[in-house]
Design a protein around this motif. Sequence first.
Motif, PDB file in Angstrom:
ATOM      1  N   PRO A 203       0.812  -1.239   0.000  1.00 39.90           N
ATOM      2  CA  PRO A 203       0.000   0.000   0.000  1.00 39.90           C
ATOM      3  C   PRO A 203       0.838   1.279   0.000  1.00 39.90           C
ATOM      4  CG  PRO A 203      -0.909  -1.609   1.528  1.00 39.90           C
ATOM      5  CD  PRO A 203       0.426  -2.146   1.083  1.00 39.90           C
ATOM      6  N   THR A 204       1.876   1.323   0.796  1.00 34.27           N
ATOM      7  CA  THR A 204       2.735   2.513   0.829  1.00 34.27           C
ATOM      8  C   THR A 204       3.485   2.665  -0.485  1.00 34.27           C
ATOM      9  OG1 THR A 204       2.992   2.301   3.213  1.00 34.27           O
ATOM     10  CG2 THR A 204       4.646   3.620   2.068  1.00 34.27           C
ATOM     11  N   PHE A 205       3.967   1.552  -1.029  1.00 35.18           N
ATOM     12  CA  PHE A 205       4.679   1.583  -2.307  1.00 35.18           C
ATOM     13  C   PHE A 205       3.787   2.170  -3.396  1.00 35.18           C
ATOM     14  CE2 PHE A 205       5.975  -0.137  -6.370  1.00 35.18           C
ATOM     15  CZ  PHE A 205       7.352  -0.033  -6.348  1.00 35.18           C
ATOM     16  N   LEU A 206       2.551   1.663  -3.501  1.00 27.05           N
ATOM     17  CA  LEU A 206       1.626   2.146  -4.537  1.00 27.05           C
ATOM     18  C   LEU A 206       1.321   3.637  -4.356  1.00 27.05           C
ATOM     19  CD1 LEU A 206      -0.859  -0.869  -4.781  1.00 27.05           C
ATOM     20  CD2 LEU A 206       0.942  -0.244  -6.411  1.00 27.05           C
ATOM     21  N   ALA A 207       1.115   4.051  -3.105  1.00 27.49           N
ATOM     22  CA  ALA A 207       0.818   5.472  -2.840  1.00 27.49           C
ATOM     23  C   ALA A 207       2.013   6.348  -3.233  1.00 27.49           C
ATOM     24  CB  ALA A 207       0.460   5.668  -1.370  1.00 27.49           C
ATOM     25  N   GLU A 208       3.219   5.904  -2.923  1.00 30.52           N
ATOM     26  CA  GLU A 208       4.406   6.688  -3.285  1.00 30.52           C
ATOM     27  C   GLU A 208       4.582   6.756  -4.799  1.00 30.52           C
ATOM     28  OE1 GLU A 208       6.978   5.879   0.794  1.00 30.52           O
ATOM     29  OE2 GLU A 208       7.548   4.809  -1.039  1.00 30.52           O
ATOM     30  N   GLN A 209       4.300   5.664  -5.494  1.00 29.42           N
ATOM     31  CA  GLN A 209       4.404   5.673  -6.954  1.00 29.42           C
ATOM     32  C   GLN A 209       3.333   6.571  -7.570  1.00 29.42           C
ATOM     33  OE1 GLN A 209       6.952   4.360  -8.785  1.00 29.42           O
ATOM     34  NE2 GLN A 209       7.815   3.997  -6.753  1.00 29.42           N
ATOM     35  N   LYS A 210       2.117   6.524  -7.037  1.00 27.31           N
ATOM     36  CA  LYS A 210       1.031   7.369  -7.556  1.00 27.31           C
ATOM     37  C   LYS A 210       1.385   8.849  -7.379  1.00 27.31           C
ATOM     38  CE  LYS A 210      -3.720   7.706  -8.304  1.00 27.31           C
ATOM     39  NZ  LYS A 210      -4.724   6.927  -8.911  1.00 27.31           N
ATOM     40  N   ALA A 211       2.054   9.161  -6.272  1.00 28.58           N
ATOM     41  CA  ALA A 211       2.433  10.562  -6.015  1.00 28.58           C
ATOM     42  C   ALA A 211       3.453  11.079  -7.033  1.00 28.58           C
ATOM     43  CB  ALA A 211       2.981  10.702  -4.596  1.00 28.58           C
ATOM     44  N   LEU A 212       4.126  10.194  -7.751  1.00 27.72           N
ATOM     45  CA  LEU A 212       5.118  10.606  -8.752  1.00 27.72           C
ATOM     46  C   LEU A 212       4.484  10.986 -10.088  1.00 27.72           C
ATOM     47  CD1 LEU A 212       7.854   7.871  -8.119  1.00 27.72           C
ATOM     48  CD2 LEU A 212       7.871  10.262  -7.364  1.00 27.72           C
ATOM     49  N   ILE A 213       3.195  10.690 -10.252  1.00 32.68           N
ATOM     50  CA  ILE A 213       2.525  10.978 -11.527  1.00 32.68           C
ATOM     51  C   ILE A 213       2.292  12.479 -11.656  1.00 32.68           C
ATOM     52  CG2 ILE A 213       0.428  10.620 -12.893  1.00 32.68           C
ATOM     53  CD1 ILE A 213       0.235   7.841 -11.535  1.00 32.68           C
ATOM     54  N   LYS A 214       2.689  13.011 -12.799  1.00 32.31           N
ATOM     55  CA  LYS A 214       2.465  14.425 -13.108  1.00 32.31           C
ATOM     56  C   LYS A 214       1.457  14.490 -14.244  1.00 32.31           C
ATOM     57  CE  LYS A 214       7.073  15.686 -11.689  1.00 32.31           C
ATOM     58  NZ  LYS A 214       8.418  16.008 -12.112  1.00 32.31           N
ATOM     59  N   TYR A 215       0.695  15.577 -14.257  1.00 35.69           N
ATOM     60  CA  TYR A 215      -0.386  15.720 -15.234  1.00 35.69           C
ATOM     61  C   TYR A 215      -0.105  16.914 -16.146  1.00 35.69           C
ATOM     62  CZ  TYR A 215      -2.540  12.378 -12.135  1.00 35.69           C
ATOM     63  OH  TYR A 215      -2.773  11.246 -11.391  1.00 35.69           O
ATOM     64  N   PRO A 216      -0.689  16.917 -17.345  1.00 31.91           N
ATOM     65  CA  PRO A 216      -0.470  18.040 -18.277  1.00 31.91           C
ATOM     66  C   PRO A 216      -0.943  19.362 -17.667  1.00 31.91           C
ATOM     67  CG  PRO A 216      -1.568  16.210 -19.393  1.00 31.91           C
ATOM     68  CD  PRO A 216      -1.558  15.893 -17.927  1.00 31.91           C
ATOM     69  N   ALA A 217      -0.243  20.427 -18.020  1.00 33.19           N
ATOM     70  CA  ALA A 217      -0.586  21.751 -17.502  1.00 33.19           C
ATOM     71  C   ALA A 217      -2.007  22.150 -17.877  1.00 33.19           C
ATOM     72  CB  ALA A 217       0.412  22.788 -18.016  1.00 33.19           C
TER      73      ALA A 217
END
Length: 187
Positions: free
Chosen positions: A67-81
Motif C-alpha cells: 500500500p505505501t509503495f503504490l501510494a508513493e508511486q502514484k504521487a510521482l505521476i504528473k499531469y499536463p498543464a
Amino acid sequence: MTKKAAILLASALLLGLGLTQVSPFRARFEAALHAGGHEFAKVMLSQDKGQVLCSQYRDKLPPDLIPTFLAEQKALIKYPANGKLMGDWKNGEKVFTDPKRGNCYACHAGVASEVAHGTMGPSLTNYGQRGTSEAVVRYTYEKIFNAWAFVPCSLMYRGGVHGLFTPEETADLVAFLLDPESPINRR
C-alpha cells in the motif's frame, strides 16, 4: 606431491582463474558506463526508493509494503498543464513507435498491420474498445506515466517518471490508444 593433491591444486588454480575473469556482460556494462561519461554512469548506477525495494525483494514486495509503495508511486505521476489527459493521437503514435522514448512495440502489439512487435505485454490493438470515460482515460494515463502505481515492480517502463516523455506526450499516447480515429483502433 600425490596425484590427489595435484588435482586439488590444479582445481583451486582453475577456480581462482575463473573467479578473477570479468564476465562478458559485466565487461559490456562497464564499457557502456565509461563511454557514456560521468553523468550517464551516475544515472545508470543510482536507484530511486522504489527501485531499491524492487531490487531488495527481487520484484516480490512483502504484502505489508505494497500500500505505501503504490501510494508513493502514484504521487510521482504528473499531469499536463492544461489538465487534458487525452491529447493528439498522431503525436502519440510518434512517441509510441520511437525506440528511444515509448518503444511500446518492444513489448506490445499495436496497429494490426505492424508485424514487428513484442509479446511481453498484452496486445493493445483495439484498446479503444474500452471507451473514453473519465475512469478509462485516467487509468490509461496513469498506467502509461507510471505503471508501478498499479503493479509494483512491473517490467513496464516508468516512462513519465524517468522523463522519456512529458505529461503532454503521455496524453498523446492515451489518445493514440483510445481515439477511434487512431490506427490502433481502426479495423
